[in-house]
Scaffold this motif. Structure first.
Motif, PDB file in Angstrom:
ATOM      1  N   ARG A  34       0.865  -1.179   0.000  1.00 12.23           N
ATOM      2  CA  ARG A  34       0.000   0.000   0.000  1.00 12.23           C
ATOM      3  C   ARG A  34       0.890   1.213   0.000  1.00 12.23           C
ATOM      4  O   ARG A  34       1.993   1.196   0.549  1.00 12.23           O
ATOM      5  N   GLU A  35       0.377   2.308  -0.560  1.00 11.50           N
ATOM      6  CA  GLU A  35       1.155   3.540  -0.538  1.00 11.50           C
ATOM      7  C   GLU A  35       1.309   4.000   0.890  1.00 11.50           C
ATOM      8  O   GLU A  35       0.376   3.956   1.679  1.00 11.50           O
ATOM      9  N   TYR A  36       2.508   4.448   1.177  1.00 16.54           N
ATOM     10  CA  TYR A  36       2.785   4.914   2.539  1.00 16.54           C
ATOM     11  C   TYR A  36       3.733   6.099   2.422  1.00 16.54           C
ATOM     12  O   TYR A  36       4.927   5.912   2.177  1.00 16.54           O
ATOM     13  N   GLY A  37       3.211   7.242   2.584  1.00 18.90           N
ATOM     14  CA  GLY A  37       4.045   8.431   2.381  1.00 18.90           C
ATOM     15  C   GLY A  37       4.519   8.458   0.951  1.00 18.90           C
ATOM     16  O   GLY A  37       3.730   8.336   0.012  1.00 18.90           O
ATOM     17  N   THR A  38       5.820   8.558   0.790  1.00 21.86           N
ATOM     18  CA  THR A  38       6.359   8.527  -0.568  1.00 21.86           C
ATOM     19  C   THR A  38       6.802   7.124  -0.971  1.00 21.86           C
ATOM     20  O   THR A  38       7.337   6.929  -2.060  1.00 21.86           O
ATOM     21  N   GLY A  39       6.614   6.159  -0.117  1.00 21.83           N
ATOM     22  CA  GLY A  39       7.060   4.800  -0.425  1.00 21.83           C
ATOM     23  C   GLY A  39       5.913   3.824  -0.455  1.00 21.83           C
ATOM     24  O   GLY A  39       4.739   4.197  -0.376  1.00 21.83           O
ATOM     25  N   GLN A  40       6.269   2.566  -0.555  1.00 25.23           N
ATOM     26  CA  GLN A  40       5.299   1.498  -0.567  1.00 25.23           C
ATOM     27  C   GLN A  40       5.510   0.650   0.676  1.00 25.23           C
ATOM     28  O   GLN A  40       6.634   0.247   0.978  1.00 25.23           O
ATOM     29  N   ARG A  41       4.436   0.372   1.376  1.00 27.80           N
ATOM     30  CA  ARG A  41       4.579  -0.428   2.599  1.00 27.80           C
ATOM     31  C   ARG A  41       3.972  -1.805   2.379  1.00 27.80           C
ATOM     32  O   ARG A  41       2.805  -1.929   1.980  1.00 27.80           O
ATOM     33  N   THR A  42       4.770  -2.810   2.648  1.00 28.34           N
ATOM     34  CA  THR A  42       4.314  -4.182   2.413  1.00 28.34           C
ATOM     35  C   THR A  42       3.308  -4.602   3.484  1.00 28.34           C
ATOM     36  O   THR A  42       3.552  -4.416   4.674  1.00 28.34           O
TER      37      THR A  42
END
Lengths: 562, 271, 636
Positions: free
Chosen positions: A308-316
């Motif tokens: 899922r999108e998390y801030g500017t990154g992707q969180r597994t």
């Protein structure tokens, strides 16, 4: 070293599948419609079709009742029925029918004898086993025209069996077993000979070559997969358990077959890691967060990351493997509420993913109305911090999710005594099969010991098939007698768990190839002590409970556990 | 409760039961004017023999003889049981007779070394993890050599690039001592941060004489020095965790020898 | 940072912890070579590769983990250019550990062997041999002094034996206790509890068991060790009524303690203390305190009274001589068969001659006394029976004096001694008396006897006791006690005689008024208890009156003060029927003057936190411990 031992280096076809395969047999085969359909011209000179037929296939005869393949066995070959009739079980049948063959474990005396037979010299081999003709004395592999599985279990009283259990007939020209051979997964069905039958057995290296060079063959294989395996797979899925034949058929017809990523994913993965990149941005996308959910994704093979999108990154959030679904909860909730839903997370392929997509319409029409209440539970919302998920991210990033038997050492308990290495050595003639180093995460170390992956990429490319899945337990093992030391498996392994060793003769001199003066190498790795009673010696040797073999998917790794 | 905790509890309970039974029985025997020392002596010897089997089990790891963690639990708790039985047997902390006194010194030394080893193996591993480095003990010379090599190349490079030998002199005068072999052994052993402090201090000592270009090299050198300090920690703690057995096992062997002789003599002279 | 080390398979090969050697360069903190030491301990890394000759050119074949083929390649003669001088491989830690173990074990065995030899010659308690591998600790001073000659062999037979002897000793039993009795001996068997064989009862099943000295006494505990003081718990091994201390749980003293039978002397403390001593006529003779009669200052268990002279004679002395012993009484005769001529011849002429042929009239109207009847073995109330015998006796006595009496005595009582029993009897007086009686006349004393002794009086031959412990009376009473016969008639006469002599009221000498007549066993012989009876039944119990005196100060208190002095523990039992105990011969049926002692008196001091109260304070284990001749002759 003044003197060295000498041995001819074996070539790949020096260990043909059946040494007694004659040229005349090959010619006979070429006349058959299944074989002649293959375009011999598309094969290179170094790998002619005749060569493949001569060295990578064999002709095997079965008596009535003989079991050809057993469901659940790990097989490395496909079969073409040349003559006779075979039967495949399509429903339930008693497991006693199969009489599973077991790998030969050491007897009690042999186990105890290791005390004095283990050698001090590293990697001693009895080179007389290798010989020039490289014929394996083991029961595996072609010795004669008769398949000798070592067990005398066969289906007795065939008419009764046919009456009692649901079976389907397979007749001349049928090709089967390619799924297991190519997909590196267990056999999906049990097949036995109804009357005396003659089969052409193609080992998977040969199958691979044929599929590689011949388009028609490749398409046929793929289609067959859809027709045969799909139905079986759908039948086994809990979701479709309540459907009748007709509905199931409709579902099967509508199902799409999708693949993502490369079969040889480890090559690109290793390149990517050695250049310092993280894998996150480089994974082929399967579904994107926020997109419309147009169907259920069922993972057939390989691994996919749910993020899922998390801030500017992707969180597994998690990862999916064979048998897992994606999008089911959203579709079901949406159908119940009567509105359309979007993906709540994205799915990317971790290397290679084989998936089935069942369109939403089909589900809403045929499946959801008949579903039991409570079968599909909405995902639980739990609050997890970044720290909570760090281990998961680490495991996915390093592809440890592939592991079924990762060696995890708790560094807060490990006193670095090397008892595990000594124990491993004691069960392998004095030679350890792993190294006590590896990538660390907090106080865990994922040690460089073979993890017996779900998707063992090391098995791709072995020229002789020395590396294989054992009959029992499914651990990936290397047959020392047929290994030619080409280092393909060692290079392929994304985790550096296979090591090449110089072998020595009994007088402790390094065995050297007289032609090149290079030492003879053999590939070695952890084999889960599959020939030793008691299971992996490393686990029981650790006095501080620091070492465990884990499957990242099923074992929960939190503080205090393990 | 974790499985290992339950297991330890079971073993402790079992040992407690054994000890209590022997205590009661020896009281009974004493009251009956018998020789309780005979009973407790043989049990003590039996427990000691069982303790020595642990070493044998480790050598026979190819035979499935049960998890070594259970053996260790039995060994540790058995050791405490042996100490309790020892006092029950002798009835005193310090017996009369030179031979018995030598025996008791060996016994206490063995138990003490065992306790030391147990405590060390409980305390040190987390410290090793927290050092941020993980090395295999046998490769430490390799690592140190490579670090030293790199540092020396660095220093030479610095001298070449900047045409000044301040850093070089500092290396020769002070830092080379540090990079030669593992240092601050005792300090690491007791958990002090003296190594890190020394590296930081040496960095500060020379930094004031360096310009920016040199300072870059100093940064790298200090980074390598910190890495080496982590390796030193590993060297110290892993050494202790390996070497304490050099004391424990020979003491045990001597103790068992003397115990067998004691058994023989008691049987000849008293029983 | 931890992931920067190279784990690739071609950069990192297996570590082999079982290697016996470690590269020498590594031990000196140089770069260890990739090959490692050979199995035999020589350096394996002198040359980094084995060059290969391909078509005349030598090529480097160095392994990838060591860096791959080197840049310079081998020399023209095929020798590896990257050679290094050999290192000296060092043994691995495991090897060192094994060596240290072997050395320690070897050292231990060697030391044992050496020091064992030190005991075979010379005195083991001398000088350097103190470090003997067999020294189990010092012996107590008393034992150490005499074991010098034979040394350890004094008690341990297997000492100094050959290995086969040791083996036998291992599997056999050592008889250490058997050595103890070489010097120690007891009043009973050494290997029984309390050195005695008790009759087994329901509660003491252990009496049959054998004991060993080593059960309680262990040696080798140091020169000054006390090996004879025992723990209360050891007593509880057999005495199963377990209790923690004396004040808590020690069984109550038995109901009659310490009076288990009647006293030998019939002295009623109650009547004397309450009545007799208070009479005004004996005021100056009555004892001031208990210790006037009982000498307590050095007394242990028994506090014996001083003898008759000191204790009783003041009041009772004159009573004794008032009770006479009548040996013979002239009975009534119906006729006389005595020859006058013989009488005349034996006794001489006499003044008043009776006329002849007058009817005989007996001078005495009495019956024959029981003693006489017994002596002459005739019925005492039948004149026909006794006349002749008596008259013959008279004649014999007239002629021969005391001799016939002695003869009679010997006939009737075998164990009687006439010399004692007729001591002091004047033959002349006897003759005169016999003559008078023969003439049918009363015998008249010339004068009243004053000091006791034999005399004839009217018709009686009497012995008057001279005082306490008169031997004649004693002898006559002993004879009466011990006489027995199978004949019923004789038995009856004996019992008559006993009744007369042993009557408490009228008995001769009033002996039996105070001295009890006791029959120890049913149907057993009677005896008169002449002496103070000392209770020896409880030979394992010790009590010292003397030590306790300072606490009760018997001198300074009034007699019969119930709260002080001896009465602190020995309380007079006013209600006891003391006299009833002496009505029969059974000493066990009695009522003591004093109430039984109970624990309460003792517990006042012998209790937690005050005075000793261990078992050994009041109870002995051994019966009469002593030493054998060996010790006194100093044979060691």
């Amino acid at each position: 070293m003044a003197t060295v031992a000498h041995l001819s280096r074996p070539q790949r076809w020096d260990s043909p599948y059946d040494p007694e395969m004659q040229d005349s047999d090959v010619q006979d085969l070429l006349t058959r419609p299944e074989i002649s359909a293959i375009d011999a011209g598309s094969f290179p000179d170094s790998l002619p079709l005749e060569g493949i037929l001569k060295n990578d296939t064999r002709i095997v005869r079965f008596n009535p009742g003989d079991i050809v393949v057993r469901e659940g066995d790990y097989g490395n070959s496909a079969f073409v029925i040349l003559k006779g009739k075979l039967r495949v079980f399509t429903g339930d049948y008693p497991a006693a029918l199969l009489g599973r063959e077991t790998a030969s474990k050491k007897s009690l005396f042999e186990t105890i004898a290791q005390v004095w037979t283990n050698k001090r010299t590293p990697e001693v081999r009895d080179t007389s086993r290798y010989g020039d003709q490289a014929v394996r004395a083991s029961k595996r592999g072609g010795r004669s025209r008769r398949l000798d599985s070592g067990s005398s279990v066969f289906v007795q009283d065939i008419p009764v069996v046919l009456n009692k259990y649901k079976t389907a007939e397979m007749s001349e020209g049928a090709l089967f077993g390619e799924l297991a051979a190519l997909g590196r997964i267990p056999r999906t069905a049990t097949i036995f000979a109804e009357d005396g039958a003659t089969l052409l057995e193609i080992r998977w290296q040969g199958l691979r070559e044929i599929r590689r060079f011949d388009d028609g063959f490749r398409r046929m294989i793929d289609n067959r997969y859809r027709q045969n395996a799909l139905l079986v797979h759908l039948r086994e899925t809990e979701l479709f358990a309540n459907l009748d034949e007709e509905a199931l058929d409709k579902v099967a017809q509508a199902t799409l077959f999708e693949t993502y990523g490369a079969f040889d994913w480890h090559v690109s993965y290793q390149k990517m890691r050695s250049s310092g990149q993280s894998s996150a941005g480089n994974e082929p996308p399967i579904a994107r967060q926020g997109e419309y959910v147009d169907g259920l994704l069922m993972i057939r093979a390989g691994f996919a990351r749910v993020a899922r999108e998390y801030g500017t990154g992707q969180r597994t959030l998690t990862y999916l493997g064979a048998g897992d679904n994606f999008g089911l909860e959203e579709l079901y909730e949406g159908w119940k509420a009567g509105e359309t839903v979007n993906m709540s997370s994205s799915l990317t392929a971790l290397g290679y993913v084989d998936a089935l997509r069942v369109p939403a319409q089909v589900l809403e029409e045929h499946v959801f109305p008949h579903l039991e209440e409570g079968l599909i539970k909405p995902a639980e919302k739990t609050e997890r911090t970044l720290a909570d998920d760090a281990l998961l991210e680490f495991a996915v990033e390093e592809r440890f999710i592939n592991a079924t038997q990762a060696m995890l050492i708790d560094l807060d308990r490990c006193v670095r005594c090397d008892d595990c290495v000594r124990a491993c050595a004691s069960t392998h003639g004095g030679n350890p099969r792993f190294l006590r180093h590896g990538k660390t995460f907090d106080h865990w170390m994922v040690t460089n010991a073979c993890m017996h992956c779900t998707d063992p990429v090391c098995m791709i490319g072995c020229p002789t098939g020395a590396i294989h899945r054992s009959q029992v337990g499914g651990s990936v093992v290397i047959n020392d007698d047929t290994c030619i030391g080409c280092s393909t498996c060692a290079t392929s392994c994304p985790y550096d768990n296979i090591r090449m060793v110089e072998i020595r003769s009994a007088d402790s001199h390094v065995v050297v190839d007289p032609a090149t003066s290079q030492p003879i190498l053999k590939a070695t790795k952890c084999d889960l002590c599959y020939t030793n009673p008691g299971g992996p010696a490393c686990v029981r040797a650790c006095p501080h409970d620091a070492l465990n073999r884990v499957d990242f998917h099923f074992d929960s790794i939190t503080e205090g556990d393990l | 409760m974790a499985a290992s905790r339950v297991r330890i509890l079971m073993i402790v309970l079992a040992s407690g039961v054994i000890f209590d039974l022997l205590l009661l029985e020896s009281e009974n025997i004493n009251i009956g004017l018998g020789s309780a020392a005979e009973l407790t002596g043989y049990w003590l010897f039996g427990v000691m023999v069982f303790l020595t089997l642990f070493n044998l089990r480790k050598k026979l790891s190819m035979i499935p003889l049960g998890p070594a963690s259970i053996w260790l639990a039995l060994h540790t708790v058995g050791g405490v049981l042996a100490l309790a039985l020892f006092w029950l047997h002798t009835g005193t902390i310090w017996p009369t007779g030179i031979y018995e006194q030598v025996l008791v010194v060996l016994f206490y030394a063995t138990v003490a070394s065992g306790i030391f080893g147990y405590v060390a193996q409980k305390i040190y591993p987390p410290r090793l993890t927290q050092s941020g480095v993980e090395v295999i003990y046998e490769r430490i010379p390799d690592h140190i050599f490579e670090i030293r090599d790199e540092v020396e190349a660095l220093v030479l490079q610095c001298t070449e690039d900047t045409r000044v030998d301040t850093l070089g002199r500092h290396y020769l005068d002070t830092m080379s001592w540090f990079f030669r072999k593992p240092r601050f052994f005792l300090s690491h052993m007791v958990g002090s941060q003296m190594g890190r402090q020394w590296v930081r201090q040496q960095d500060a000592n020379v930094r004031r004489y360096l310009n920016d270009a040199e300072a870059e090299f100093l940064d790298k050198m200090t980074e390598l020095a910190m890495l080496k300090n982590g390796i030193d920690l590993h060297y110290a703690l892993q050494s202790i965790m390996k070497r304490w057995l050099l004391i424990h096992l020979p003491l045990t062997a001597a103790l068992m020898t003397l115990s067998v002789w004691h058994l023989l003599v008691v049987n000849v002279y008293a029983l | 940072m931890s992931n920067s080390f190279d784990y690739r398979f071609d950069r990192s090969s297996y570590e082999r912890p079982n290697n016996r050697f470690v590269c020498g360069r590594a031990t000196e903190w140089g770069k260890p070579c990739g090959r490692g030491p050979n199995g035999d301990g020589t350096c394996g890394g002198t040359a980094e590769c084995q060059p290969f000759n391909r078509n005349g050119r030598w090529e480097c074949r160095r392994a990838p983990q060591d860096g791959g083929p080197c840049a310079d390649g081998p020399g023209p003669d095929g020798v590896c250019g990257c050679s290094t001088p050999p290192c000296v491989p060092r043994r691995s830690m495991r090897q060192l550990r094994w060596r240290a173990t072997v050395i320690f074990v070897g050292l231990a065995i060697a030391l044992i062997a050496v020091f064992t030899q030190l005991t075979t010659s010379g005195d083991i308690f001398a000088g350097s041999a103190r470090l003997a591998a067999l020294d189990a600790g010092d012996l107590t001073g008393s034992h150490a002094g005499f074991t010098g000659a034979k040394g350890c062999k004094t008690c341990h037979e297997a000492h100094d034996a050959a290995p086969t002897g040791w083996l036998r000793a291992v599997f056999g039993k050592n008889d250490l206790s058997g050595q103890c009795v070489d010097c120690h001996k007891f009043g009973g068997p050494a290997d029984r509890p309390h050195n005695a064989v008790f009759a087994a009862t329901a509660s003491n099943g252990k009496t049959g068991k054998k004991t060993e000295c080593t059960m309680c006494h262990t040696e080798h505990k140091g020169v000054d060790a006390d090996i004879s003081t025992l723990d209360n718990k050891q007593c509880a091994a057999c005495h199963k009524k377990s209790f923690s201390t004396f004040d808590r749980g020690h069984p109550k003293f038995s109901k009659q303690f310490p009076h288990f039978r009647r006293t030998s002397i019939r002295f009623n403390h109650a009547s004397h203390l309450n009545k007799n001593f208070l009479k005004p006529e004996v005021k100056d003779k009555a004892p001031a305190s208990c210790t006037t009669c009982h000498q307590a200052s050095s007394a242990q268990r028994s506090v014996e009274p001083l003898g008759f002279e000191a204790s009783c004679a003041g009041c009772h002395d004159d009573q004794i001589s008032k009770r006479n012993l009548v040996v013979l009484r002239l009975p009534e005769f119906e006729e006389s068969s005595i020859d006058k001529e013989a009488v005349l011849e034996a006794c001489g002429p006499v003044a008043d001659e009776e006329e002849e042929d007058e009817e005989f009239e007996s001078v005495s109207g009495e019956e024959l006394n029981s003693v006489g009847a017994f002596l002459m073995n005739v019925e005492s109330d039948d004149p026909e029976a006794y006349s002749e015998a008596f008259q013959n006796l008279l004649m014999a006595m007239a002629e021969e004096g005391t001799v016939p009496l002695g003869g009679l005595l010997e006939q009737s009582a075998e164990t009687a001694n006439p010399g004692t029993m007729f001591a002091g009897l004047n033959p002349e007086a006897v003759k005169r008396m016999a003559c008078a009686w023969a003439r049918n006349q009363e015998y008249e004393l010339p004068a009243e006897p004053q000091y006791g002794g034999w005399y004839g009086d009217i018709v009686d031959l009497i012995y008057r006791p001279s005082g306490h412990a008169d031997p004649v009376v004693k002898a006559w009473l002993e004879m009466a006690i011990s006489a027995k016969s199978d004949d019923d008639d004789v038995t009856e006469r004996i019992s008559d005689m006993r009744e007369e002599l042993l009557s408490a009221r009228d008995g001769a000498g009033a002996c039996v008024k105070c001295h009890a007549v006791t029959q120890d066993t049913e149907d057993g012989p009677l005896r008169i208890e002449w002496n103070y009876h000392k209770d020896t039944g409880q030979s394992y119990q010790t009590y010292s009156h003397g030590q306790h005196l300072s606490l009760v100060n018997p001198q300074g208190v009034k007699l019969a003060d119930p709260t002080q002095g001896c009465a602190t523990c020995h309380k007079l039992d006013q209600k006891a029927d003391f006299a009833s105990g002496f009505k029969d011969f059974n000493p066990k049926t009695f009522s003591s003057n004093f109430a039984s002692l109970n624990k309460q008196a003792c517990v006042q001091c012998h209790t937690e936190g005050r005075v000793r109260q261990d078992c050994q304070l009041c109870h002995d284990y051994h019966k009469e411990p002593g030493f054998t001749d060996r010790v006194t002759r100093n044979e060691n």
